[in-house]
Design a protein around this motif. Structure first.
Motif, PDB file in Angstrom:
ATOM      1  N   THR A 169       1.090  -1.239   0.020  1.00 66.55           N
ATOM      2  CA  THR A 169      -0.104   0.114  -0.135  1.00 66.55           C
ATOM      3  C   THR A 169       0.820   1.335  -0.182  1.00 66.55           C
ATOM      4  O   THR A 169       0.163   2.560  -0.512  1.00 66.55           O
ATOM      5  N   GLU A 170       1.734   1.323   0.393  1.00 67.57           N
ATOM      6  CA  GLU A 170       2.934   2.310   0.716  1.00 67.57           C
ATOM      7  C   GLU A 170       3.774   1.909  -0.869  1.00 67.57           C
ATOM      8  O   GLU A 170       4.440   0.765  -1.414  1.00 67.57           O
ATOM      9  N   GLY A 171       4.934   2.807  -0.600  1.00 67.48           N
ATOM     10  CA  GLY A 171       6.474   2.972  -1.457  1.00 67.48           C
ATOM     11  C   GLY A 171       6.214   3.210  -2.889  1.00 67.48           C
ATOM     12  O   GLY A 171       5.184   3.190  -3.900  1.00 67.48           O
ATOM     13  N   GLN A 172       6.820   2.029  -3.305  1.00 65.35           N
ATOM     14  CA  GLN A 172       7.065   2.222  -5.163  1.00 65.35           C
ATOM     15  C   GLN A 172       7.133   0.940  -5.465  1.00 65.35           C
ATOM     16  O   GLN A 172       8.436  -0.077  -4.536  1.00 65.35           O
ATOM     17  N   GLY A 173       7.206   0.189  -6.932  1.00 59.11           N
ATOM     18  CA  GLY A 173       7.768  -1.407  -7.084  1.00 59.11           C
ATOM     19  C   GLY A 173       7.646  -1.485  -8.558  1.00 59.11           C
ATOM     20  O   GLY A 173       6.734  -0.468  -9.524  1.00 59.11           O
ATOM     21  N   HIS A 174       7.940  -2.319  -9.394  1.00 60.37           N
ATOM     22  CA  HIS A 174       8.345  -2.334 -10.138  1.00 60.37           C
ATOM     23  C   HIS A 174       8.867  -4.050 -10.841  1.00 60.37           C
ATOM     24  O   HIS A 174       9.996  -3.890  -9.735  1.00 60.37           O
ATOM     25  N   VAL A 175       7.934  -4.458 -11.492  1.00 58.40           N
ATOM     26  CA  VAL A 175       8.509  -6.282 -11.916  1.00 58.40           C
ATOM     27  C   VAL A 175       8.804  -5.763 -13.181  1.00 58.40           C
ATOM     28  O   VAL A 175       8.075  -5.987 -14.282  1.00 58.40           O
ATOM     29  N   GLU A 176       9.937  -6.763 -14.075  1.00 63.76           N
ATOM     30  CA  GLU A 176       9.684  -7.584 -14.929  1.00 63.76           C
ATOM     31  C   GLU A 176      10.606  -8.984 -15.756  1.00 63.76           C
ATOM     32  O   GLU A 176      11.012  -9.195 -14.328  1.00 63.76           O
ATOM     33  N   VAL A 177       9.696  -9.320 -16.788  1.00 62.23           N
ATOM     34  CA  VAL A 177      10.602 -10.646 -16.655  1.00 62.23           C
ATOM     35  C   VAL A 177      11.594 -10.236 -18.244  1.00 62.23           C
ATOM     36  O   VAL A 177      11.645 -10.116 -18.851  1.00 62.23           O
ATOM     37  N   SER A 178      13.155 -10.621 -17.488  1.00 60.86           N
ATOM     38  CA  SER A 178      14.217 -10.466 -18.351  1.00 60.86           C
ATOM     39  C   SER A 178      13.953 -11.051 -19.868  1.00 60.86           C
ATOM     40  O   SER A 178      13.926 -12.242 -20.090  1.00 60.86           O
ATOM     41  N   GLY A 179      14.148  -9.635 -20.690  1.00 61.53           N
ATOM     42  CA  GLY A 179      13.867 -10.126 -22.534  1.00 61.53           C
ATOM     43  C   GLY A 179      11.961 -10.529 -22.281  1.00 61.53           C
ATOM     44  O   GLY A 179      12.078 -10.246 -23.999  1.00 61.53           O
ATOM     45  N   VAL A 228      22.135 -23.333 -39.825  1.00 63.49           N
ATOM     46  CA  VAL A 228      22.860 -21.933 -40.924  1.00 63.49           C
ATOM     47  C   VAL A 228      22.026 -21.036 -39.973  1.00 63.49           C
ATOM     48  O   VAL A 228      22.684 -19.553 -39.865  1.00 63.49           O
ATOM     49  N   GLY A 229      21.650 -21.319 -38.560  1.00 55.16           N
ATOM     50  CA  GLY A 229      21.177 -20.138 -37.796  1.00 55.16           C
ATOM     51  C   GLY A 229      20.301 -20.149 -36.535  1.00 55.16           C
ATOM     52  O   GLY A 229      20.009 -21.551 -36.396  1.00 55.16           O
ATOM     53  N   GLN A 230      19.809 -20.059 -36.144  1.00 60.39           N
ATOM     54  CA  GLN A 230      18.787 -19.842 -34.660  1.00 60.39           C
ATOM     55  C   GLN A 230      17.687 -18.822 -34.710  1.00 60.39           C
ATOM     56  O   GLN A 230      17.437 -17.857 -35.339  1.00 60.39           O
ATOM     57  N   LEU A 231      15.946 -19.869 -34.944  1.00 62.70           N
ATOM     58  CA  LEU A 231      14.881 -18.888 -34.236  1.00 62.70           C
ATOM     59  C   LEU A 231      15.113 -18.223 -32.649  1.00 62.70           C
ATOM     60  O   LEU A 231      15.256 -18.978 -31.942  1.00 62.70           O
ATOM     61  N   THR A 232      14.813 -16.837 -32.480  1.00 62.00           N
ATOM     62  CA  THR A 232      14.819 -16.490 -31.203  1.00 62.00           C
ATOM     63  C   THR A 232      13.519 -16.213 -31.104  1.00 62.00           C
ATOM     64  O   THR A 232      12.977 -15.170 -32.010  1.00 62.00           O
ATOM     65  N   VAL A 233      13.018 -16.078 -30.115  1.00 64.27           N
ATOM     66  CA  VAL A 233      11.801 -15.721 -29.036  1.00 64.27           C
ATOM     67  C   VAL A 233      11.805 -15.141 -27.839  1.00 64.27           C
ATOM     68  O   VAL A 233      12.486 -15.404 -26.690  1.00 64.27           O
ATOM     69  N   GLY A 234      11.856 -14.138 -27.880  1.00 69.10           N
ATOM     70  CA  GLY A 234      11.948 -12.932 -26.849  1.00 69.10           C
ATOM     71  C   GLY A 234      13.529 -12.446 -26.706  1.00 69.10           C
ATOM     72  O   GLY A 234      14.247 -12.841 -28.221  1.00 69.10           O
ATOM     73  N   SER A 235      13.906 -12.082 -25.749  1.00 72.11           N
ATOM     74  CA  SER A 235      15.212 -11.454 -25.396  1.00 72.11           C
ATOM     75  C   SER A 235      15.416 -12.134 -23.243  1.00 72.11           C
ATOM     76  O   SER A 235      14.750 -11.976 -23.387  1.00 72.11           O
ATOM     77  N   GLY A 236      16.956 -11.069 -23.537  1.00 71.44           N
ATOM     78  CA  GLY A 236      17.415 -11.947 -22.567  1.00 71.44           C
ATOM     79  C   GLY A 236      17.721 -12.875 -21.672  1.00 71.44           C
ATOM     80  O   GLY A 236      17.928 -14.062 -22.481  1.00 71.44           O
ATOM     81  N   PRO A 237      17.706 -13.229 -20.783  1.00 72.96           N
ATOM     82  CA  PRO A 237      18.144 -15.201 -20.154  1.00 72.96           C
ATOM     83  C   PRO A 237      16.482 -15.861 -21.171  1.00 72.96           C
ATOM     84  O   PRO A 237      17.295 -16.679 -20.609  1.00 72.96           O
ATOM     85  N   GLY A 238      16.139 -15.583 -20.795  1.00 71.00           N
ATOM     86  CA  GLY A 238      15.126 -15.902 -20.859  1.00 71.00           C
ATOM     87  C   GLY A 238      14.478 -16.382 -22.051  1.00 71.00           C
ATOM     88  O   GLY A 238      13.222 -16.860 -22.325  1.00 71.00           O
ATOM     89  N   GLN A 239      15.350 -16.477 -23.685  1.00 71.89           N
ATOM     90  CA  GLN A 239      14.933 -16.026 -24.819  1.00 71.89           C
ATOM     91  C   GLN A 239      14.993 -17.481 -25.273  1.00 71.89           C
ATOM     92  O   GLN A 239      16.426 -18.220 -24.359  1.00 71.89           O
ATOM     93  N   VAL A 240      14.034 -17.857 -26.279  1.00 72.17           N
ATOM     94  CA  VAL A 240      14.028 -18.885 -26.720  1.00 72.17           C
ATOM     95  C   VAL A 240      14.629 -19.026 -28.199  1.00 72.17           C
ATOM     96  O   VAL A 240      14.552 -18.159 -29.009  1.00 72.17           O
ATOM     97  N   ARG A 241      15.546 -20.492 -28.738  1.00 76.37           N
ATOM     98  CA  ARG A 241      17.018 -20.641 -29.653  1.00 76.37           C
ATOM     99  C   ARG A 241      16.788 -22.038 -30.079  1.00 76.37           C
ATOM    100  O   ARG A 241      16.595 -22.379 -29.120  1.00 76.37           O
TER     101      ARG A 241
END
Length: 751
Positions: free
Chosen positions: A403-413, A716-729
């Protein structure tokens, strides 16, 4: 007995025979011609004096020589004989003709003023030899039918008067009738304008005989022929104007087949001395120009005798006497090669241009083809043909925020899952030590499991350890001269939150705390932490402020360092002295929590920067969050409890969805010249996210260089979904053989 002149004349006229021409005398010499010329000049001078009245009557008695007039000229010059005059008088008496009356001051027997003693001398010259007098300008007129004409006979007016004779003496221009102008050779004198008249029976024609009317072209025709020049006679003198024709020694008729010379047919009288000035002579037009000034750059044309078929004449004007002007380059080339330039036409111009440009264009095409064929090929690239993104269904999740202060949440990538409170800078306490650890490891990388370099414990670190009594968190087991490893120093900062060791690392890294603090602020700007300011390395000072959002940005970068994660996920740490210190972040090791750092002060309240993981869809997703400004006591326990709820909720909102199946075509290899080869996914591709989230898909070469040719199935390469540590490759391979670009493709490329 002397035959009668009249009967002799009649007999000759009735027979129509002309006097025979005797052979030239063999003993004639050059001095005879000179004497005859001098005699003619003296006689002419005497006649002109008599005309002026200075010498009185010049009638010569028969059988006597005429004495020269005393006019100051030398008396040594030979006098003119009167044989010619006497013979003319007898001939006139025998024929019954009345002699013409001489004008006042002159005798009837005296020749006309325009004639001189040269005529009489010409009659006395040896037969068959031309009289070569340097000053002679005329010859004796040939009498018609052998009868001499009287001196004062009226002369016919010429129709085409030459410009070189006096205009006031028409009677001084004797000529032959046209029938006698056959094919006689002309005198070989370029300046001769008439020939001497051939007398009949060796008698000179009286001076006053009427002249026949000559035609205009005959009077002006130059007698430039060499037929009158007898062999064996001395050559032409430069001053000779004409040569007198040979006079027969006897009165025999000339053979019919003997033609009169041009000098006889066109004889004209030009006095050497006259009271009336003569009109200027009209120049005779030469058959061939004497000299032609070639145009600039054109060589002078040689004489006619020297010209050959290989030497062209210089260009002339329409009149043929002057150059036509400067020759064009093609005209000059044509003259040198004796080939006239062809006329210029549009077709010829087009053909010439084709002949000139075709080889050049062909050469350029060959060079172009060679260059195109051997140019380095462009690097192949991967292009995504599948959908570039995927959106999860449902509404955005709602997290259990305090109820007080401030906060922030992200999922890396993947992005931001949720945020609450006003994102304004506030004091963060010991959470600032996260930047201190990150800066040290960035400047002094430490591999996982290693202790790193040893750091000397200086007097300042020992002195600051005594501030524990003032409420600071410190490592009180350090002693002067002691050493501590980098790993232990970082553990002392992140777990028991020792302020004295945080300041020690700042001095060790940058030789002073001030220099290290500057680096902290510079790094914050690089990470996009716009609302963050660091004033000390420990965070004890209330001037060190930040926001929950900025600290999440730093937390995601710090959790990418394995050595730091290995420290922050520990619930406790044992220092070198053997003393154990607990981790104030009570989230670890539960619920996949891996850190990061707590911070609390009276001014700042309770603050926690934490991170947790979740395995989903074959991936490990990293959740990073921050809760600031919790003042409910005990503040450190309150912030831990609130943060735990947010972490568990975020992990629960994650889900996965299959977006690509194994073997599906997800892209193609582009060779850069228009050729493409499809690529396929080697396994199922799952997207991880939450309701309302849109994730991006991309195709890349995974750090390897694509080949120009390869077999089917080559990765010859890779397909990625998202980014960061949780990126799908997911790896991708060639669906069919990759071939090198064709020769035609190489030639037609523009880039």
């Amino acid at each position: 007995m002397k035959p009668d002149a009249k009967s002799e004349t009649k007999s000759e006229a009735g027979s129509g025979a002309k006097p025979e021409v005797k052979a030239p005398a063999e003993a004639a010499a050059g001095d005879d011609r000179l004497k005859a010329a001098v005699a003619a000049w003296v006689a002419n001078a005497d006649d002109s004096e008599g005309a002026d009245g200075t010498a009185g009557s010049d009638a010569v008695e028969p059988g006597k020589t005429r004495e020269p007039a005393k006019s100051g000229k030398s008396t040594d010059k030979p006098s003119v004989k009167s044989d010619t005059v006497k013979s003319d008088a007898k001939a006139a008496a025998a024929s019954g003709e009345k002699p013409a009356e001489a004008p006042a001051g002159k005798s009837a027997a005296e020749p006309a003023a325009g004639k001189s003693g040269a005529e009489a001398k010409a009659a006395d010259a040896p037969a068959g030899k031309p009289v070569d007098r340097p000053t002679a300008v005329f010859g004796v007129v040939k009498p018609k039918n052998g009868t001499a004409e009287t001196a004062e006979a009226p002369a016919k007016k010429p129709t085409d008067k030459p410009t070189d004779k006096p205009t006031d003496k028409p009677t001084d221009k004797p000529t032959d009738k046209p029938s006698d102008r056959a094919s006689a050779p002309a005198a070989d004198r370029p300046t001769a304008v008439f020939g001497a008249v051939k007398p009949k029976n060796g008698a000179a024609k009286p001076a006053g005989a009427p002249a026949k009317k000559p035609s205009g072209d005959e009077a002006a025709k130059p007698t430039d022929k060499a037929a009158d020049k007898p062999s064996g006679t001395s050559g032409d003198q430069p001053t000779a104007l004409l040569k007198a024709p040979a006079v027969p020694a006897t009165g025999k008729a000339r053979p019919k087949d003997t033609a009169d010379s041009d000098s006889e047919r066109t004889s004209q009288f030009v006095p050497l001395k006259s009271d009336t000035p003569a009109a200027p002579a009209a120049p005779a037009k030469p058959a061939i120009p004497v000299s032609v000034t070639p145009p600039t750059g054109v060589p002078k044309a040689p004489a006619e005798a020297e010209r050959t078929k290989q030497t062209p004449l210089p260009p002339q004007s329409a009149a043929g006497a002057e150059p036509a002007g400067p020759a064009a380059p093609l005209d000059l080339l044509a003259q040198l090669t004796n080939t006239p330039p062809p006329p210029e036409t549009p077709v010829r111009t087009a053909v010439r241009r084709v002949k000139i440009w075709t080889p050049l264009v062909a050469l350029l095409l060959i060079i172009f083809c060679v260059v195109q064929a051997f140019r380095p090929l462009p690097d192949p690239t991967l292009k995504l043909t599948a959908s570039k993104s995927y959106s999860f269904d449902g509404a955005k999740p709602s997290l259990p925020w305090p109820t007080e202060g401030q906060g922030h949440v992200e999922v890396s990538g993947l992005g931001t899952m949720g945020s609450f409170g006003e994102q304004k800078p506030v004091p963060i306490g010991s959470v600032a030590k996260t930047m201190t650890a990150y800066m040290v490891l960035k400047n002094h990388p430490l591999k996982q499991g290693e202790n790193g370099p040893m750091i000397d414990i200086d007097a300042k670190a020992v002195s600051d350890a005594g501030k524990e009594s003032e409420g600071e968190s410190v490592l009180n087991t350090v002693k002067p001269g002691q050493k501590i490893s980098l790993r232990d120093a970082l553990s002392a900062v992140m777990i028991p939150s020792a302020n004295n060791i945080a300041r020690l690392l700042a001095r060790w890294d940058s030789q002073s705390e001030e220099a290290f603090i500057k680096k902290m602020n510079d790094t914050a700007k690089d990470l996009g932490m716009k609302n963050t300011t660091y004033t000390d390395a420990s965070g004890l000072m209330e001037t060190t402020v930040s926001t929950a959002e900025d600290q999440v940005k730093l937390g995601k970068k710090a959790m990418e360092i394995p050595a730091l994660v290995a420290i922050t996920k520990l619930p406790s740490w044992k220092d070198p002295s053997g003393t154990t210190h607990r981790n104030y972040n009570t989230l670890v090791p539960f619920d996949g929590a891996i850190g990061i750092k707590t911070g609390s002060t009276t001014k700042a309240g309770g603050n926690l920067l934490f991170a947790g993981q979740k395995e989903i869809g074959g991936t490990t997703q990293l959740i990073v969050a921050a809760v600031l400004g919790q003042h409910k006591a005990p503040i450190i326990d309150t912030v831990n409890a609130v943060s735990k709820k947010v972490l568990i909720a975020a992990q629960g909102d994650l889900r996965d969805h299959k977006v690509v199946k194994k073997g599906d075509v997800v892209g193609r290899v582009d060779d850069g010249l228009g050729g493409t080869t499809p690529v396929v996914a080697t396994k199922n591709v799952t997207a991880v996210g939450w309701s309302g989230l849109t994730v991006s898909l991309a195709l890349n070469d995974a750090g390897r260089k694509l080949p120009h040719s390869a077999k089917a199935g080559t990765e010859v390469g890779q397909l990625t979904v998202g980014s960061g540590p949780g990126q799908v490759r997911v790896p991708v391979t060639l669906k069919k053989d990759l071939a090198e670009p064709s020769f035609g493709s190489k030639l037609t490329r523009l880039g």
